[in-house]
Write an enzyme that holds these catalytic residues in place. Structure first.
Site, PDB file in Angstrom:
ATOM      1  CE  LYS A   1      -3.321  -2.584   0.555  1.00 60.75           C
ATOM      2  NZ  LYS A   1      -4.014  -3.346  -1.513  1.00 60.75           N
TER       3      LYS A   1
ATOM      4  CE  LYS B   1      -6.153   1.842   5.475  1.00 64.12           C
ATOM      5  NZ  LYS B   1      -6.549   3.093   3.444  1.00 64.12           N
TER       6      LYS B   1
ATOM      7  N   GLY C   1      -9.093  -4.992   2.751  1.00 67.61           N
ATOM      8  CA  GLY C   1     -10.506  -6.159   3.408  1.00 67.61           C
ATOM      9  C   GLY C   1     -10.527  -5.431   4.758  1.00 67.61           C
TER      10      GLY C   1
ATOM     11  CD  GLU D   1      -4.270   5.685   4.303  1.00 71.18           C
ATOM     12  OE1 GLU D   1      -3.964   5.906   2.773  1.00 71.18           O
ATOM     13  OE2 GLU D   1      -5.576   6.144   4.135  1.00 71.18           O
TER      14      GLU D   1
ATOM     15  CG  HIS E   1     -15.376   2.216  -0.277  1.00 72.10           C
ATOM     16  ND1 HIS E   1     -14.255   1.563  -0.294  1.00 72.10           N
ATOM     17  CD2 HIS E   1     -14.382   1.850  -1.705  1.00 72.10           C
ATOM     18  CE1 HIS E   1     -13.324   0.234  -0.372  1.00 72.10           C
ATOM     19  NE2 HIS E   1     -14.204   1.167  -1.961  1.00 72.10           N
TER      20      HIS E   1
ATOM     21  CD  GLU F   1     -11.459  -0.788  -3.759  1.00 73.48           C
ATOM     22  OE1 GLU F   1     -11.300  -0.174  -2.644  1.00 73.48           O
ATOM     23  OE2 GLU F   1     -12.101  -1.977  -4.165  1.00 73.48           O
TER      24      GLU F   1
ATOM     25  CG  ASN G   1      -9.180  -4.186  -4.934  1.00 77.05           C
ATOM     26  OD1 ASN G   1     -10.156  -3.109  -4.530  1.00 77.05           O
ATOM     27  ND2 ASN G   1      -8.384  -4.344  -4.257  1.00 77.05           N
TER      28      ASN G   1
ATOM     29  NE  ARG H   1      -9.164  -8.840  -5.576  1.00 68.61           N
ATOM     30  CZ  ARG H   1     -10.003  -8.568  -4.704  1.00 68.61           C
ATOM     31  NH1 ARG H   1     -11.594  -8.666  -5.635  1.00 68.61           N
ATOM     32  NH2 ARG H   1     -10.487  -7.610  -3.621  1.00 68.61           N
TER      33      ARG H   1
ATOM     34  CB  VAL I   1     -17.307  -9.508  -5.303  1.00 66.45           C
ATOM     35  CG1 VAL I   1     -18.970 -10.076  -4.827  1.00 66.45           C
ATOM     36  CG2 VAL I   1     -15.958 -10.364  -4.249  1.00 66.45           C
TER      37      VAL I   1
END
Length: 450
Positions: free
Chosen positions: A117, A157, A163, A199, A207, A274, A290, A292, A295
């Site tokens: 990150k 974080k 997640g 942060e 979001h 994001e 992300n 990938r 969902v």
């Protein structure tokens, strides 16, 4: 290289989703399944199933060597990792490259760059994308000094994951040392990386994420944004596109920032950038990438008509980006509700067990992505997702109305589900107004219990 056979290194509804596109494309789908999933719906739908180990993910779905050896054993041209499990592990992409198997996803270097990150923040800054004020917390003294600059509240974080794991809110400087220790311990256990960073906590933040596709060069396009603010403890529950109550200039800024970062990375495949959107200041900040399929990708597919799995495969086999930005013309509004085997009356605790009757809604504008059927045993070893109900309608009010009816027409017996929770949420005036922030579900639950 033309991909003729794919090993699907995943389970559940995403495995069914990938199989569906493989069938359309005439590609043979081989499923890598644990012992617990040998009789699952994906196993029945796949052209072939190979057992990769016992039920615990650590003994099956998370074993990089086993997955690649399975692909070599069935002479698969490529591996599709889906989401979760090994999808964002650079070790899988690296081993695939070494063994001559196509990895359907970004390069190992890209996965590594955005998985860290702090590195991802640095890449975003270099691309001119705004980031939340913060930085590394390499020692207690450094963290205390940085916290003085950032101000309260702030978040600790995990550098190596997301997640919600390894994430702690801090409201007082006096609490920072304890929270640092707790976050580092959680991060180390979850990701094998105990590093944390700080942060600023953005209050009343939304979001919002942007779907991108890239061909591995500076050719990157976006497919619009998704609002994922309806979440509980950092776990998404409902997603929608387009994001409601978002000024066009802000929406355009998000799209441009996401593609700019993708171009800097030379991003390959499907990814999601994001952001946190400050409701009060109407500003946005980079959150993470992300690397990938997500969902919630079906809502983007619903409004654009683009099969994102098919595009992943085309990019992976070297066909390049088959779409131009001008080809992306979103139409209408789409909502997705995640239906989970969990009990909202018991703090959303998982509800494994044997399914009785199962009935999903059907009709115009309704899509259901699921892997369950009557008689299936929901295992405690995996996440609680039973399926996703996706609605596509002309506008948001129509989509909400259709989703409420679809939820009412869904029946799942044998385990507790969050269907009633979704029904109540969709009827709530604050949600119906649109533009809620990530604290909305907590407020909704407080009102409901009050």
């Amino acid at each position: 290289m033309t991909i003729r056979r794919i090993l699907i290194a995943n389970r559940g509804e995403i495995a069914v989703r990938i199989i569906r596109t493989c069938r359309i494309l005439g590609i043979e789908a081989v499923l890598a399944a644990s012992e617990a999933d040998r009789d699952s719906l994906p196993a029945r739908l796949a052209d072939r199933t190979i057992c990769i180990g016992p039920a615990p993910p650590s003994a099956s779905y998370l074993k990089v060597d086993t997955i690649v050896q399975a692909a070599l054993g069935v002479r698969a041209d490529a591996i599709h990792p889906g989401y979760g499990f090994l999808s964002e592990r650079p070790e899988l992409a690296t081993l695939c490259e070494q063994q001559g198997v196509i990895f359907i996803g970004p390069t190992a270097a890209q996965i590594e760059a955005v998985g860290d990150k702090l590195r991802a923040r640095a890449e975003a800054e270099a691309a001119g994308v705004p980031v939340v004020p913060g930085g590394a917390a390499d020692s207690l003294d450094a963290a205390l000094a940085l916290a003085e600059v950032i101000g309260m509240p702030l978040l600790v974080k995990a550098v190596g994951g997301g997640g919600g794991r390894g994430m702690k809110r801090v409201d007082s400087l006096a609490h920072l040392p304890a929270m640092l220790d707790m976050a580092a311990s959680e991060a180390g256990a979850a990701f094998g990386d105990a590093r944390v960073y700080l942060e600023r906590y953005v209050t009343r933040a939304r979001h919002v994420e942007v779907q991108i596709l890239g061909d591995g060069s500076d050719n990157v396009i976006h497919l619009g944004e998704r609002d994922c603010s309806v979440q509980r403890r950092y776990q998404k529950l409902l997603e929608e596109t387009p994001a409601p109550d978002l000024p066009d200039t802000l929406r355009g800024g998000l799209h441009e920032a996401a593609t700019r970062l993708g171009r800097r990375l030379g991003y390959r495949g499907a990814g999601t950038v994001e952001f946190l959107v400050d409701r009060r200041l109407k500003e946005f900040y980079f959150l993470e990438v992300n690397a990938r399929i997500q969902v919630e990708h079906p809502v983007t597919e619903a409004v654009t008509g683009v099969d994102l799995i098919a595009e992943q495969i085309a990019i992976a086999e070297g066909s390049g980006l088959r779409l131009r930005q001008t080809d992306i013309r979103p139409n209408g509004c789409a909502l997705e509700c995640r239906v989970n085997a969990e009990d909202p009356t018991r703090d959303f605790s998982p509800s494994p067990g044997l399914l009785g009757g199962v009935s999903w809604p059907c009709g115009a504008g309704i899509r259901v992505d699921t892997h369950i059927a009557a008689g299936l045993r929901i295992s405690p070893y995996y996440d609680s997702l039973l399926g996703k109900i996706i609605i596509h309608a002309a506008d948001r009010p129509a989509a909400i109305s259709s989703m409420r009816q679809a939820i009412a027409n869904t029946r799942i017996d044998g385990v507790a589900t969050n269907l009633a929770f979704h029904a109540a949420l969709l009827a709530d005036a604050e949600f119906q107004t649109g533009g809620v922030d990530t604290g909305y579900v907590a407020r909704f639950l407080e009102r409901s219990h009050g």
